[in-house]
Design a protein around this motif. Structure first.
Motif, PDB file in Angstrom:
ATOM      1  N   GLY A   1      25.934  51.420  49.035  1.00 42.10           N
ATOM      2  CA  GLY A   1      26.446  51.098  47.707  1.00 42.10           C
ATOM      3  C   GLY A   1      25.703  51.747  46.563  1.00 42.10           C
ATOM      4  N   SER A   2      24.774  52.653  46.838  1.00 41.25           N
ATOM      5  CA  SER A   2      23.961  53.250  45.780  1.00 41.25           C
ATOM      6  C   SER A   2      24.586  54.489  45.151  1.00 41.25           C
ATOM      7  CB  SER A   2      22.574  53.623  46.327  1.00 41.25           C
ATOM      8  OG  SER A   2      21.793  52.478  46.555  1.00 41.25           O
ATOM      9  N   SER A   3      25.714  54.945  45.663  1.00 38.58           N
ATOM     10  CA  SER A   3      26.234  56.249  45.223  1.00 38.58           C
ATOM     11  C   SER A   3      27.716  56.211  44.893  1.00 38.58           C
ATOM     12  CB  SER A   3      25.964  57.288  46.316  1.00 38.58           C
ATOM     13  OG  SER A   3      24.599  57.365  46.612  1.00 38.58           O
ATOM     14  N   ARG A   4      28.130  55.226  44.131  1.00 41.03           N
ATOM     15  CA  ARG A   4      29.554  55.084  43.846  1.00 41.03           C
ATOM     16  C   ARG A   4      30.083  56.208  42.961  1.00 41.03           C
ATOM     17  NH1 ARG A   4      31.133  49.379  41.820  1.00 41.03           N
ATOM     18  NH2 ARG A   4      33.189  50.079  42.496  1.00 41.03           N
ATOM     19  N   TYR A   5      29.205  56.813  42.152  1.00 41.12           N
ATOM     20  CA  TYR A   5      29.637  57.869  41.237  1.00 41.12           C
ATOM     21  C   TYR A   5      28.819  59.144  41.412  1.00 41.12           C
ATOM     22  CZ  TYR A   5      31.991  53.915  39.102  1.00 41.12           C
ATOM     23  OH  TYR A   5      32.781  52.810  38.897  1.00 41.12           O
TER      24      TYR A   5
ATOM     25  N   PRO B   1      25.140  60.670  43.981  1.00 43.09           N
ATOM     26  CA  PRO B   1      23.927  60.206  44.655  1.00 43.09           C
ATOM     27  C   PRO B   1      23.050  59.335  43.747  1.00 43.09           C
ATOM     28  CG  PRO B   1      24.304  62.525  45.119  1.00 43.09           C
ATOM     29  CD  PRO B   1      25.301  62.135  44.069  1.00 43.09           C
ATOM     30  N   GLY B   2      22.814  58.101  44.187  1.00 45.61           N
ATOM     31  CA  GLY B   2      21.927  57.188  43.475  1.00 45.61           C
ATOM     32  C   GLY B   2      22.471  56.616  42.193  1.00 45.61           C
ATOM     33  N   SER B   3      23.749  56.853  41.880  1.00 44.49           N
ATOM     34  CA  SER B   3      24.290  56.505  40.563  1.00 44.49           C
ATOM     35  C   SER B   3      24.372  55.008  40.307  1.00 44.49           C
ATOM     36  CB  SER B   3      25.680  57.112  40.393  1.00 44.49           C
ATOM     37  OG  SER B   3      26.559  56.650  41.408  1.00 44.49           O
ATOM     38  N   SER B   4      24.517  54.201  41.349  1.00 44.50           N
ATOM     39  CA  SER B   4      24.647  52.753  41.157  1.00 44.50           C
ATOM     40  C   SER B   4      23.441  51.984  41.682  1.00 44.50           C
ATOM     41  CB  SER B   4      25.932  52.238  41.816  1.00 44.50           C
ATOM     42  OG  SER B   4      26.063  52.730  43.139  1.00 44.50           O
ATOM     43  N   ALA B   5      22.337  52.692  41.928  1.00 43.36           N
ATOM     44  CA  ALA B   5      21.080  52.052  42.323  1.00 43.36           C
ATOM     45  C   ALA B   5      20.296  51.649  41.081  1.00 43.36           C
ATOM     46  CB  ALA B   5      20.250  53.018  43.171  1.00 43.36           C
ATOM     47  N   PRO B   6      19.302  50.767  41.212  1.00 44.08           N
ATOM     48  CA  PRO B   6      18.473  50.399  40.057  1.00 44.08           C
ATOM     49  C   PRO B   6      17.706  51.608  39.520  1.00 44.08           C
ATOM     50  CG  PRO B   6      18.159  48.861  41.885  1.00 44.08           C
ATOM     51  CD  PRO B   6      18.943  50.012  42.421  1.00 44.08           C
ATOM     52  N   PRO B   7      17.289  51.548  38.255  1.00 42.38           N
ATOM     53  CA  PRO B   7      16.475  52.630  37.697  1.00 42.38           C
ATOM     54  C   PRO B   7      15.146  52.768  38.436  1.00 42.38           C
ATOM     55  CG  PRO B   7      17.303  51.185  35.976  1.00 42.38           C
ATOM     56  CD  PRO B   7      17.580  50.503  37.273  1.00 42.38           C
ATOM     57  N   VAL B   8      14.574  53.955  38.385  1.00 44.55           N
ATOM     58  CA  VAL B   8      13.335  54.240  39.102  1.00 44.55           C
ATOM     59  C   VAL B   8      12.149  53.493  38.506  1.00 44.55           C
ATOM     60  CG1 VAL B   8      12.780  56.295  37.730  1.00 44.55           C
ATOM     61  CG2 VAL B   8      11.959  56.107  40.102  1.00 44.55           C
ATOM     62  N   SER B   9      12.222  53.159  37.207  1.00 40.37           N
ATOM     63  CA  SER B   9      11.117  52.451  36.561  1.00 40.37           C
ATOM     64  C   SER B   9      11.631  51.658  35.376  1.00 40.37           C
ATOM     65  CB  SER B   9      10.040  53.424  36.088  1.00 40.37           C
ATOM     66  OG  SER B   9      10.512  54.197  34.997  1.00 40.37           O
ATOM     67  N   GLU B  10      10.858  50.670  34.960  1.00 38.02           N
ATOM     68  CA  GLU B  10      11.205  49.902  33.779  1.00 38.02           C
ATOM     69  C   GLU B  10      11.134  50.769  32.526  1.00 38.02           C
ATOM     70  OE1 GLU B  10       8.807  46.403  33.595  1.00 38.02           O
ATOM     71  OE2 GLU B  10       9.834  45.426  35.281  1.00 38.02           O
ATOM     72  N   ALA B  11      10.193  51.721  32.495  1.00 38.04           N
ATOM     73  CA  ALA B  11      10.047  52.592  31.330  1.00 38.04           C
ATOM     74  C   ALA B  11      11.282  53.452  31.119  1.00 38.04           C
ATOM     75  CB  ALA B  11       8.806  53.467  31.490  1.00 38.04           C
ATOM     76  N   VAL B  12      11.842  53.971  32.214  1.00 43.84           N
ATOM     77  CA  VAL B  12      13.064  54.773  32.123  1.00 43.84           C
ATOM     78  C   VAL B  12      14.202  53.924  31.566  1.00 43.84           C
ATOM     79  CG1 VAL B  12      14.867  55.811  33.556  1.00 43.84           C
ATOM     80  CG2 VAL B  12      12.487  56.492  33.864  1.00 43.84           C
TER      81      VAL B  12
ATOM     82  N   TRP C   1      25.163  45.734  33.459  1.00 44.18           N
ATOM     83  CA  TRP C   1      25.406  46.595  34.624  1.00 44.18           C
ATOM     84  C   TRP C   1      26.815  46.366  35.133  1.00 44.18           C
ATOM     85  CZ3 TRP C   1      21.207  49.691  35.828  1.00 44.18           C
ATOM     86  CH2 TRP C   1      21.361  50.566  36.903  1.00 44.18           C
ATOM     87  N   ASN C   2      27.423  47.431  35.636  1.00 42.07           N
ATOM     88  CA  ASN C   2      28.758  47.329  36.214  1.00 42.07           C
ATOM     89  C   ASN C   2      28.693  47.039  37.711  1.00 42.07           C
ATOM     90  OD1 ASN C   2      31.812  47.859  36.042  1.00 42.07           O
ATOM     91  ND2 ASN C   2      31.185  49.240  37.686  1.00 42.07           N
ATOM     92  N   GLU C   3      29.255  45.920  38.118  1.00 40.50           N
ATOM     93  CA  GLU C   3      29.439  45.538  39.522  1.00 40.50           C
ATOM     94  C   GLU C   3      28.205  45.755  40.394  1.00 40.50           C
ATOM     95  OE1 GLU C   3      33.031  47.390  40.908  1.00 40.50           O
ATOM     96  OE2 GLU C   3      34.293  46.171  39.589  1.00 40.50           O
ATOM     97  N   PRO C   4      27.079  45.171  40.035  1.00 43.94           N
ATOM     98  CA  PRO C   4      25.892  45.326  40.883  1.00 43.94           C
ATOM     99  C   PRO C   4      26.041  44.662  42.244  1.00 43.94           C
ATOM    100  CG  PRO C   4      25.510  43.675  39.195  1.00 43.94           C
ATOM    101  CD  PRO C   4      26.806  44.332  38.851  1.00 43.94           C
ATOM    102  N   TYR C   5      26.997  43.725  42.365  1.00 43.25           N
ATOM    103  CA  TYR C   5      27.230  43.085  43.662  1.00 43.25           C
ATOM    104  C   TYR C   5      27.739  44.074  44.701  1.00 43.25           C
ATOM    105  CZ  TYR C   5      31.949  42.815  41.586  1.00 43.25           C
ATOM    106  OH  TYR C   5      33.151  43.114  40.970  1.00 43.25           O
ATOM    107  N   GLN C   6      28.149  45.281  44.287  1.00 46.91           N
ATOM    108  CA  GLN C   6      28.572  46.315  45.215  1.00 46.91           C
ATOM    109  C   GLN C   6      27.394  47.141  45.737  1.00 46.91           C
ATOM    110  OE1 GLN C   6      31.639  46.485  46.180  1.00 46.91           O
ATOM    111  NE2 GLN C   6      33.081  46.139  44.533  1.00 46.91           N
TER     112      GLN C   6
END
Length: 615
Positions: free
Chosen positions: A296-300, A302-313, A335-340
Motif C-alpha cells: 500500500g505504499s505506492s498508490r501513486y 514508489p513510496g507515494s502513500s508511505a509516511p514521510p521519511v522524517s518529521e522535519a521533512v 492524509w488521504n486514505e491512510p487505512y490503505q
C-alpha cells in the motif's frame, strides 16, 4: 459467512467502561457460558490454507474462522478455573489473527443497542467487538476496538439497528482477536432501548459549501455554474506535494506553485472553498519507503502513500504550503486514505503524530484554519478508532470519511451480473437504513469527539458500468442525486464531495467527447449534481415523509410569500404518487437533467428525483 475488513494492531490505551442497567433485558442466550458447549468442526485445509480450529465452544456461540486464508490455529474451551461469575468462561487460544466467533441477536428498527462483554487475557492483546448484520454487506452497527489486559474488564459500546420498516434484521455479536494469545470471555449482554431520533431528518437549509467536487484534469472549471461550494484538491494535476516539490529542496529543488495557485484562484472565483490534502501523494525523496516495499505504499508511484521519511521533512512541507495559501485555503486534510497503507496500518501513532505536528503550524499561519482528520472508511471504523486511541482527535477540527456507496454493489445496472450483494436503494441504505455515519459518530462520541462536523470528503460510484464495462453516467445520475439529498437530510453530513467531475473510469460529471482533448462535456451525472444543488442550496427543509410504497418526499419552504416545493423519488421503482394540492398545490416538475414540464396526470414517483413546484 465471510467478514470483510482489514486487521489492526493493538495499541496500549485506556478505555472507558459503563455498566449495563440491571433492569435491562439481555437478548443473548447462554450469555454467561454456563449452559455447556459443543465441539467445533474442523476447517477444510485446517493448519495449511485455512485455520486449524478445535475444542469446545459454548452453546449458542458459532465458530467463524474457516473463511480466513491462514494456517494459524485457534482452540476453544470452557474454562472452570478462570471465570468472572458462575463456574465457567469461554477460553480462546489463538496463534494469530483468527478466532472469529459470534452469537445471534435479532435487531429491530428504532432501537439503540448496547453491547457489553467482560474480557481478560494472558497478556495484553487487542480484540475487535462488533454488533453487526449476519449477511452481506456485513454492516457493523456498533463496534469497539478494545485493549484487553490481564484483569477482567467490561467493554461497552452502542449501535443503531438498521431501519427495517417495522421488521427485523438477523444480527450477531462478533468477537475477533487481533493478535496471538489467550483470551477469556464472560457475562456478555445486548440490551435495547427505543430511540426514534435515529430516523429524525435534518431540517435545515443546505449551505452551498455542502456540495463538493473533485476535479482532476479539466483545465476549465466544471460547467455546472456556481453550484460547487467546496473543491477538494485531490488527484488534481499539479496540486499535490509530489507535484509541487518533485526534487528535494536540500538538493537544490525549487517548488512549482503554478497549477496550485491557479486551482485555488479558480475555485475562489466561482465561490467554492478549496480544501487541501497534505499527504497521500508525496515525492519519492520525502518517503520513508522510497522503493515501495511495504504493501500500500505506492498508490501513486514508489513510496507515494508511505509516511514521510522524517518529521522535519513533514513540517517543512506543511509550513511552506500553508504560507503559500495563507488567507485562501482554510481547510486542511492531514492524509488521504491512510487505512490503505500497510505502513500506517502498522503504525497509527505515527499518523497521529503527523496531525499533532501539522495542527499548530496551520493555526499559527492563520488562526481561522480548520484541520481535517485523515480520511477514514466508515464501513470499518477500526482504523479511525486506533487514530483516536493514539490521541489524534485532539488535533482534529473536522472528521473526514470516505463514504463510498458499496451498498449499491454491482446492481446499479441490472444488465451487469452482480458477484456480490447490493441494494438498489444504495444511498438510502448507507445514510439511513444502515446508519453508517451515525454509527461512526457513536465511536467518535465514545472518545469525546461526537460534536465535531463530519465531511464525506470522497464518494462516488466505481461500479456504475454498462454491460460492456464502460462508465454508466445515465444510470448513476439518479443515485448521485439521492446521495447528495440523503447525505444531508438523513446522514447528517456537513459537506459531501462527489468523486469526480472528470474521472475516466467511474461515473463522472463531465466527460471528453474526444478522449484526450481536454474538452469536458457535462454528463447526466453533472446535470444531476447541478440540479440538486440548485434545488436545495439556501432553501430551508421543513419535512421529510415516506409513504406506504417507500416514496420519499422532501418538503422545501422558501419562506413567507413563497410556495412550497417538493423533491420526490422512490428508490426501488415506479409508484403512483398523489401530488400536493389545495394550499400546497404544484403544477410543474423539474427533472435531474434540468427539463421542466407540466406534471402529467397519473404522475409516478421513480428512482430519479424530481422537483415539484407551483411555477
Amino acid at each position: 459467512m465471510k467478514y470483510f475488513g482489514k486487521s489492526a494492531v493493538a495499541l496500549a490505551v485506556s478505555f472507558q467502561f459503563f455498566s449495563v442497567a440491571a433492569s435491562a433485558q439481555n437478548l443473548l442466550q447462554n450469555a454467561n457460558f454456563e449452559a455447556g458447549g459443543n465441539p467445533v468442526s474442523a476447517c477444510a485445509g485446517g493448519g495449511t490454507t485455512h485455520p486449524a480450529v478445535s475444542g469446545t465452544l459454548a452453546h449458542y456461540w458459532i465458530e467463524n474462522s474457516c473463511h480466513l486464508e491462514t494456517g494459524a490455529s485457534v482452540t476453544y474451551a470452557l474454562d472452570a478455573n478462570t471465570f468472572r461469575t458462575g463456574a465457567l468462561s469461554q477460553r480462546v487460544v489463538t496463534s494469530g489473527k483468527v478466532g472469529q466467533f459470534w452469537t445471534q441477536v435479532t435487531l429491530n428498527d428504532n432501537k439503540r443497542y448496547t453491547t457489553s462483554i467482560w474480557l481478560k487475557a494472558s497478556a495484553p492483546m487487542s480484540v475487535y467487538l462488533q454488533l453487526r448484520a449476519q449477511g452481506s454487506p456485513y454492516t457493523a452497527y456498533g463496534s469497539a476496538l478494545v485493549n484487553v489486559t490481564t484483569n477482567w474488564q467490561q467493554f461497552t459500546f452502542d449501535g443503531y439497528a438498521p431501519a427495517s420498516n417495522g421488521g427485523s434484521v438477523a444480527g450477531g455479536v462478533f468477537v475477533l482477536p487481533q493478535q496471538a494469545g489467550t483470551l477469556w470471555m464472560d457475562d456478555a449482554s445486548v440490551t435495547a432501548v427505543t430511540d426514534t431520533t435515529v430516523n429524525t431528518p435534518r431540517l435545515e437549509a443546505v449551505p452551498k459549501t455542502y456540495f463538493g467536487m473533485h476535479i482532476h484534469r479539466d483545465p476549465n472549471w466544471p460547467s455546472v455554474g456556481t453550484t460547487i461550494g467546496s473543491d477538494r484538491m485531490w488527484d488534481g494535476e499539479g496540486v499535490q506535494w509530489a507535484d509541487i516539490f518533485p526534487v528535494d529542496p536540500a538538493l537544490g529543488g525549487t517548488p512549482d506553485w503554478t497549477k496550485f495557485d491557479a486551482r485555488i484562484n479558480a475555485a475562489l472565483a466561482k465561490g467554492a472553498e478549496p480544501v487541501m490534502v497534505l499527504g497521500g501523494n508525496i515525492p519519492r525523496w520525502a518517503s520513508s519507503d522510497p522503493n515501495g516495499l511495504q504493501d500500500g505504499s505506492s498508490r501513486y508511484g514508489p513510496g507515494s502513500s508511505a509516511p514521510p521519511v522524517s518529521e522535519a521533512v513533514w513540517t517543512a512541507w506543511v509550513t511552506a504550503v500553508a504560507q503559500r495559501a495563507q488567507g485562501k485555503v482554510k481547510h486542511w486534510e492531514i492524509w488521504n486514505e491512510p487505512y490503505q497503507s500497510g505502513a500506517f496500518q502498522a503504525d497509527v501513532p505515527r499518523l497521529a503524530r503527523l496531525a499533532q505536528l501539522a495542527y499548530p503550524i496551520l493555526k499559527s499561519v492563520d488562526s481561522t484554519n480548520k484541520v481535517l482528520s485523515p480520511s477514514f472508511d466508515p464501513n470499518d471504523n477500526r482504523f479511525m478508532e486506533r487514530f483516536l486511541q493514539a490521541g489524534g482527535g485532539a488535533y482534529t477540527d473536522i472528521v473526514s470519511l470516505h463514504a463510498y456507496d458499496f451498498y449499491i454493489g454491482d446492481k446499479l445496472n441490472l444488465t451487469v451480473p452482480a458477484p456480490r450483494g447490493g441494494d438498489l436503494a444504495g444511498p438510502e441504505a448507507m445514510y439511513h437504513k444502515e446508519h453508517l455515519i451515525r454509527n461512526a459518530k457513536l465511536v467518535l462520541t465514545r472518545y469525546g469527539h461526537g460534536s465535531k462536523p463530519i465531511w464525506n470528503t470522497e464518494g462516488g460510484y466505481t461500479n456504475a458500468k454498462t454491460a460492456t464495462g464502460a462508465p454508466n453516467d445515465a444510470d448513476a445520475a439518479p443515485v448521485v442525486a439521492r446521495n447528495l439529498i440523503n447525505g444531508w437530510v438523513m446522514g447528517g453530513l456537513d459537506r459531501n464531495f462527489f468523486y469526480s467531475w472528470d474521472h475516466h473510469q467511474f461515473a463522472a460529471g463531465g466527460r471528453e467527447a474526444v478522449q484526450g482533448n481536454n474538452v469536458y462535456v457535462k454528463t447526466a451525472v453533472g446535470k444531476a449534481f447541478e440540479q440538486v444543488a440548485t434545488w436545495m442550496t439556501g432553501i430551508p427543509i421543513s419535512a421529510r415523509t415516506v409513504d406506504a410504497n417507500g416514496t420519499q418526499t422532501i418538503e422545501l419552504s422558501p419562506g413567507i410569500g413563497y410556495a412550497k416545493r417538493f423533491i420526490v423519488w422512490n428508490p426501488t421503482g415506479n409508484f403512483p404518487y398523489t401530488v400536493p394540492s389545495g394550499w400546497d398545490y404544484v403544477s410543474y416538475q423539474t427533472k435531474i437533467d434540468g427539463t421542466k414540464i407540466a406534471i402529467p396526470s397519473g404522475f409516478q414517483a421513480t428512482p430519479s428525483p424530481v422537483l415539484l413546484t407551483r411555477f
